[in-house]
Scaffold this motif. Structure first.
Motif, PDB file in Angstrom:
ATOM      1  N   GLY A   6      88.504  18.204 112.988  1.00 28.94           N
ATOM      2  CA  GLY A   6      89.395  19.272 112.552  1.00 28.94           C
ATOM      3  C   GLY A   6      90.795  19.208 113.134  1.00 28.94           C
ATOM      4  O   GLY A   6      91.766  19.561 112.452  1.00 28.94           O
TER       5      GLY A   6
ATOM      6  N   THR B 263      93.978  18.747 110.647  1.00 33.92           N
ATOM      7  CA  THR B 263      94.990  19.802 110.637  1.00 33.92           C
ATOM      8  C   THR B 263      96.372  19.222 110.905  1.00 33.92           C
ATOM      9  O   THR B 263      97.354  19.590 110.242  1.00 33.92           O
TER      10      THR B 263
ATOM     11  N   ASN C 148      82.943  15.599 107.016  1.00 36.28           N
ATOM     12  CA  ASN C 148      83.647  16.557 107.877  1.00 36.28           C
ATOM     13  C   ASN C 148      84.822  17.241 107.201  1.00 36.28           C
ATOM     14  O   ASN C 148      85.032  18.442 107.349  1.00 36.28           O
TER      15      ASN C 148
ATOM     16  N   ILE D  45      83.847  21.242 107.203  1.00 35.46           N
ATOM     17  CA  ILE D  45      84.500  22.153 108.149  1.00 35.46           C
ATOM     18  C   ILE D  45      85.074  23.379 107.440  1.00 35.46           C
ATOM     19  O   ILE D  45      84.851  24.509 107.884  1.00 35.46           O
ATOM     20  N   PRO D  46      85.804  23.218 106.320  1.00 35.14           N
ATOM     21  CA  PRO D  46      86.313  24.413 105.631  1.00 35.14           C
ATOM     22  C   PRO D  46      85.209  25.288 105.028  1.00 35.14           C
ATOM     23  O   PRO D  46      85.447  26.465 104.750  1.00 35.14           O
TER      24      PRO D  46
ATOM     25  N   ARG E  37      83.726  27.261 108.443  1.00 37.78           N
ATOM     26  CA  ARG E  37      84.606  28.143 109.213  1.00 37.78           C
ATOM     27  C   ARG E  37      86.016  28.109 108.640  1.00 37.78           C
ATOM     28  O   ARG E  37      86.363  27.206 107.866  1.00 37.78           O
ATOM     29  N   LYS E  38      86.818  29.089 109.038  1.00 37.61           N
ATOM     30  CA  LYS E  38      88.199  29.143 108.576  1.00 37.61           C
ATOM     31  C   LYS E  38      88.953  27.938 109.118  1.00 37.61           C
ATOM     32  O   LYS E  38      88.917  27.644 110.305  1.00 37.61           O
ATOM     33  N   SER E  39      89.655  27.247 108.235  1.00 40.21           N
ATOM     34  CA  SER E  39      90.355  26.029 108.615  1.00 40.21           C
ATOM     35  C   SER E  39      91.758  26.022 108.029  1.00 40.21           C
ATOM     36  O   SER E  39      92.040  26.717 107.049  1.00 40.21           O
ATOM     37  N   ASN E  40      92.610  25.216 108.636  1.00 34.42           N
ATOM     38  CA  ASN E  40      93.992  25.085 108.153  1.00 34.42           C
ATOM     39  C   ASN E  40      94.164  23.889 107.226  1.00 34.42           C
ATOM     40  O   ASN E  40      95.294  23.468 106.956  1.00 34.42           O
TER      41      ASN E  40
ATOM     42  N   HIS F 107      92.248  21.572 103.730  1.00 36.52           N
ATOM     43  CA  HIS F 107      91.269  21.401 102.661  1.00 36.52           C
ATOM     44  C   HIS F 107      91.611  20.065 102.013  1.00 36.52           C
ATOM     45  O   HIS F 107      92.781  19.647 102.022  1.00 36.52           O
TER      46      HIS F 107
END
Length: 325
Positions: free
Chosen positions: A77, A81, A100, A104-105, A108-111, A113
Motif C-alpha cells: 500500500g 500510494t 494486493n 487493499i482497496p 480498507r480505505k485506500s488512497n 485504485h
C-alpha cells in the motif's frame, strides 16, 4: 517612425535568429525516471524491476535512466500510494502487483485504485506455491494437512502481507483442507525467504518463481505444490494443488504503471519501451535465469484482466474476509 518601420520589416528575421540561438528543448526523458517497487529489495518484484529498468533504458534511448526505489510496507500500500500520487509527467513509474493492488482497496480505505493508474503493460504472471525447508519431514500437502490437524495453529506460514496472493491462497487452503494455521506477514518475499531459511517459520507461501530462485541461490527448499491449473513449466516436477485434491488457484500479476493522465506522447513512449523490453531476447533470457514467468499484456488487455479479477476478489471478500483480526 523610422525605427518602428525598421522593426516591422526585420521582426521576422530577428525572431528566426532568436529561435536559432535558443537552446532546443530536449526530448523526453530529460531526467532520471523513478521506478517504485512496493516491496523490499531482493524479492521477485524487485529483481524483475531492476531487470526491466535496464531494458527500458535501452529502448527509451538517448540518455534515459531508470532508477528503482523500494517503498515496502502495508502489503504494498505504501508504494502504490506513492505511485498514484506522483506527478503524471512520466518521471515516476512503478510496479503494481495483484492481488494486493486490488484487495487493499476492498478491505480498507485506500488512497489508490487500479483505475488511478495509467497501465503500461503487464510483465509477469507467477503462480502461487507452498515451500518448506528441506529439513522438514513434510513432503506433500496431504502430510501438511495431517500435521496441521494434529497441531492446530502450530504451522506458521509467511506471506508478503495481509491480502496478498500468498495470504489469500493460504486462507483458501485452510478452508478447503479444514485446518488452521498461523499467519506471519512480512514486507516482501525476501523477508519470507530469510524466515524459512532460518526456520523461523514452518511454511513459506510464495510464488514458484521466487521459490526456485531462492533454491538456486542455495536455500534448501522443498516445494509442496503450485497453484496453477497445470504444472508450471518452471517446475514440471512439482504437482499442482488441484492434483493433490485442493482446488486452490492463485497467481500474482506484476506489471508497470504510472500516475493517471500522462501526456499522450510520453505514455506512448513508455508503453512502447515496456513492450520492446519484454520482447528483447536478452531480457527474456535473463528473466528465465531468475525464474520469472513472463506474460506480457498490453494496457487494454491488462485493464480487462484487472477488472475481472477485482470482481472476483470482491465476491471472495463477501464470503471470506481476509483480515487477521
Amino acid at each position: 517612425m523610422q525605427a518602428l518601420s525598421f522593426l516591422r520589416r526585420f521582426a521576422p528575421a530577428l525572431a528566426l535568429c532568436a529561435a536559432a540561438i535558443a537552446p532546443a528543448h530536449a526530448a523526453y526523458p530529460e531526467a532520471p525516471i523513478k521506478m517504485v517497487v512496493a516491496y523490499a529489495a531482493g524479492g521477485g518484484t524487485d529483481i524483475i524491476a531492476r531487470l526491466m529498468a535496464q531494458y527500458m533504458q535501452k529502448h527509451l534511448g538517448g540518455n534515459a535512466s531508470v532508477v528503482v526505489i523500494n517503498r515496502p510496507g502495508a502489503g504494498g500500500g505504501i508504494g502504490f500510494t506513492e505511485l498514484t500520487s506522483a506527478q503524471p509527467d512520466g518521471y515516476t513509474i512503478g510496479f503494481i502487483n495483484t492481488p494486493n493492488v486490488l484487495t487493499i482497496p476492498i478491505e480498507r480505505k485506500s488512497n489508490f485504485h487500479w483505475q488511478n493508474f495509467d497501465l503500461l503493460g503487464n510483465i509477469v504472471d507467477d503462480p502461487g506455491n507452498f515451500s518448506v525447508h528441506a529439513d522438514t519431514p513434510i513432503k506433500s500437502l496431504a502430510e501438511l494437512v495431517t500435521y496441521a490437524k494434529a497441531n492446530p495453529g502450530k504451522v506458521t506460514y509467511g506471506t508478503t502481507g495481509i491480502g496478498s496472493d500468498d495470504h489469500l491462497a493460504a486462507l483458501m487452503f485452510e478452508r478447503t483442507a479444514g485446518v488452521k494455521m498461523t499467519h506471519v506477514p512480512f514486507k516482501g518475499a525476501a523477508e519470507v525467504h530469510n524466515a524459512i531459511a532460518s526456520k523461523q517459520i514452518m511454511l513459506a507461501a510464495m510464488n514458484i518463481g521466487e521459490a526456485l530462485q531462492y533454491q538456486k541461490g542455495g536455500t534448501p527448499l522443498r516445494h509442496l505444490g503450485t497453484m496453477s491449473e497445470k504444472r508450471s513449466n518452471l517446475a514440471p516436477n512439482v504437482p499442482t494443488f488441484k492434483e493433490q485434491g485442493y482446488d486452490v488457484i492463485m497467481a500474482s500479476l506484476r506489471g508497470v504503471a504510472a500516475p493517471k493522465n500522462l501526456p499522450p506522447a510520453v505514455r506512448e513512449q513508455l508503453v512502447n519501451a515496456v513492450q520492446k523490453a519484454v520482447a528483447d531476447p536478452e531480457f527474456q533470457a535473463k528473466a528465465a535465469g531468475y525464474f520469472a514467468p513472463l506474460r506480457y499484456l498490453a494496457p487494454a488487455a491488462y485493464a480487462a484482466e484487472l477488472k475481472e479479477d477485482e470482481a472476483g476478489f470482491k465476491q471472495l471478500w463477501q464470503a471470506m474476509p481476509w483480515t487477521d483480526k
